[in-house]
Write a protein that holds these residues in place. Structure first.
Motif, PDB file in Angstrom:
ATOM      1  N   THR A  63      22.717  24.224 -14.953  1.00 41.43           N
ATOM      2  CA  THR A  63      21.141  24.488 -14.104  1.00 41.43           C
ATOM      3  C   THR A  63      20.203  24.003 -14.741  1.00 41.43           C
ATOM      4  O   THR A  63      19.367  23.518 -14.398  1.00 41.43           O
ATOM      5  N   ARG A  67      18.379  20.608 -13.432  1.00 43.19           N
ATOM      6  CA  ARG A  67      17.505  20.790 -12.261  1.00 43.19           C
ATOM      7  C   ARG A  67      16.622  19.393 -11.969  1.00 43.19           C
ATOM      8  O   ARG A  67      16.590  18.533 -12.965  1.00 43.19           O
ATOM      9  N   ASP A 338      16.157  27.932  -9.137  1.00 47.94           N
ATOM     10  CA  ASP A 338      16.753  26.805  -8.622  1.00 47.94           C
ATOM     11  C   ASP A 338      17.319  27.317  -6.963  1.00 47.94           C
ATOM     12  O   ASP A 338      17.889  28.306  -6.890  1.00 47.94           O
ATOM     13  N   HIS A 345      15.438  29.467 -14.304  1.00 51.00           N
ATOM     14  CA  HIS A 345      15.136  28.483 -15.675  1.00 51.00           C
ATOM     15  C   HIS A 345      13.671  28.270 -15.785  1.00 51.00           C
ATOM     16  O   HIS A 345      12.938  28.604 -15.079  1.00 51.00           O
ATOM     17  N   PRO A 362      17.132  20.883  -5.934  1.00 57.78           N
ATOM     18  CA  PRO A 362      18.145  21.970  -6.475  1.00 57.78           C
ATOM     19  C   PRO A 362      19.065  20.926  -7.269  1.00 57.78           C
ATOM     20  O   PRO A 362      19.141  19.771  -7.273  1.00 57.78           O
ATOM     21  N   VAL A 363      19.695  21.785  -8.573  1.00 54.90           N
ATOM     22  CA  VAL A 363      20.527  21.242  -9.313  1.00 54.90           C
ATOM     23  C   VAL A 363      21.828  20.498  -8.302  1.00 54.90           C
ATOM     24  O   VAL A 363      22.085  21.064  -7.533  1.00 54.90           O
TER      25      VAL A 363
END
Length: 384
Positions: A63, A67, A338, A345, A362-363
């Motif tokens: 993540t 991202r 996220d 993060h 989003p990831v």
């Protein structure tokens, strides 16, 4: 996107890189608004999807590095997928890869291959030792580069073994230089219409990240391990408080006079052993004894308060959690969460007009944007 100014919002990136150095670079670009398409192995994806630590929503490591990106699955050895990739790359401004040198050419995805279909492409290659030379095809990981660059041998205490820096600093630094090289090449393309091949060797980057060691070498010496102290300045080290270590960083004579007065020992500023930075460095152990006579009678918190009031650069030694969650970073807007995984993060470290550029994408799930490969979405072409 949020209201921040994103300096690369018209840039599209095809990202073939994996794990850390390349993905770190393209995460920096995504934060700045670039449209990054992560090209991944079908069914498995980037290895970092499978690297811990994990929560119930997946890898927190993945993540943090991915991202704001989109994911396309593609078998790079499949001729049909290859043709579709070339069609897709025609819509891109940048290609990033971190294959071992020679692999991209075998896959028909070298700079020359891509330039044939996209003449003004900015193509970034990240590798351990560069694209040419006797070492080019050697495999390399961060620890290997730290060892080969001399960084490991100059990190740690003299009586101990060489020590790896406590982060994958060679990978991360290569990612930063890659993002810099890509941005520079995009600026050049805007001015000239020409693309460029940016070669980012991790070893070269890690050598460039050692300006102090470079200066020591240029003066005819070999950098050695000196613990927490600065190799050429003093006092610039950790010193014992009554309950832990405090950092004191003094690099000029005026500030040393301030420190001496704060220690209640103004005469130290005129002591023949400590009159200049060079002399203080030569007599570092004597200076440590004088400083710790004061610091050892106070807690670290007390020392930081005393030195802050005097204007002497100082710090407690924090762990990462204390640094990121503590008062020192309060109000800095350094982290975000996220939307898909709930993983926290770090945001982009640079501010643009006072705000951090941030993607809200989003990831990606593996292959979530495969439709882009089947039928690349048209985009506005930049008039360079």
């Amino acid at each position: 996107m949020d209201a921040t100014k994103q300096l690369l919002s018209e840039v599209r990136v095809a990202d073939f890189s994996r794990v850390l150095a390349g993905p770190y670079a393209t995460a920096m670009l995504a934060d700045q608004g670039a449209e990054v398409f992560k090209i991944e192995m079908p069914g498995h994806g980037d290895d970092s999807r499978h690297l811990g630590p994990f929560t119930e929503t997946g890898s927190t490591y993945f993540t943090s590095l991915n991202r704001g990106k989109r994911s396309i699955e593609a078998d790079l050895k499949d001729p049909v997928a290859h043709e579709k990739l070339l069609d897709f790359i025609r819509t891109c401004d940048v290609v990033v890869e971190n294959f071992r040198p020679g692999v991209a050419a075998k896959l028909g995805l070298s700079f020359e291959d891509i330039k044939a279909v996209k003449p003004d492409i900015v193509y970034a290659s990240i590798s351990g030792f560069g694209q040419t030379g006797t070492q080019a095809k050697r495999p390399a990981y961060d620890t290997v580069i730290q060892a080969l660059s001399g960084l490991m041998s100059s990190t740690g205490f003299p009586e101990d073994s060489p020590t790896r820096v406590g982060e994958s600093i060679a990978d991360v630094s290569a990612g930063v230089f890659a993002a810099f090289g890509i941005s520079s090449a995009l600026f050049h393309r805007q001015a000239t219409g020409e693309g460029a091949h940016i070669d980012i060797p991790m070893l070269d980057v890690m050598l460039a990240m050692q300006p102090t060691n470079t200066a020591i070498h240029a003066a005819g010496s070999t950098p050695n391990r000196v613990g927490n102290r600065h190799p050429i300045s003093a006092p610039f080290d950790t010193y014992a408080g009554s309950d832990g270590l405090v950092v004191i960083a003094v690099a000029n004579d005026r500030l040393f006079g301030v420190l001496a007065a704060t220690l209640g020992r103004p005469e130290l500023a005129t002591d023949a052993r400590f009159a200049t930075d060079g002399l203080r460095s030569d007599n570092d152990e004597d200076l440590r004894t004088e400083i710790e006579e004061f610091t050892s009678t106070h807690t670290v918190a007390e020392l930081c308060t005393i030195f802050d009031a005097a204007g002497v650069p100082n710090s407690p030694v924090l762990n990462f959690t204390e640094a990121i969650d503590g008062p020192i970073t309060a109000g800095r807007d350094l982290t975000t969460t996220d939307a898909r995984t709930g993983h926290t993060h770090l945001r982009h470290p640079l501010l643009v007009d006072g705000a951090r550029p941030t993607t809200t994408l989003p990831v990606p799930h593996l292959g979530e944007h495969n439709d882009e490969l089947r039928a690349p979405r048209p985009r506005t072409t930049i008039d360079w």
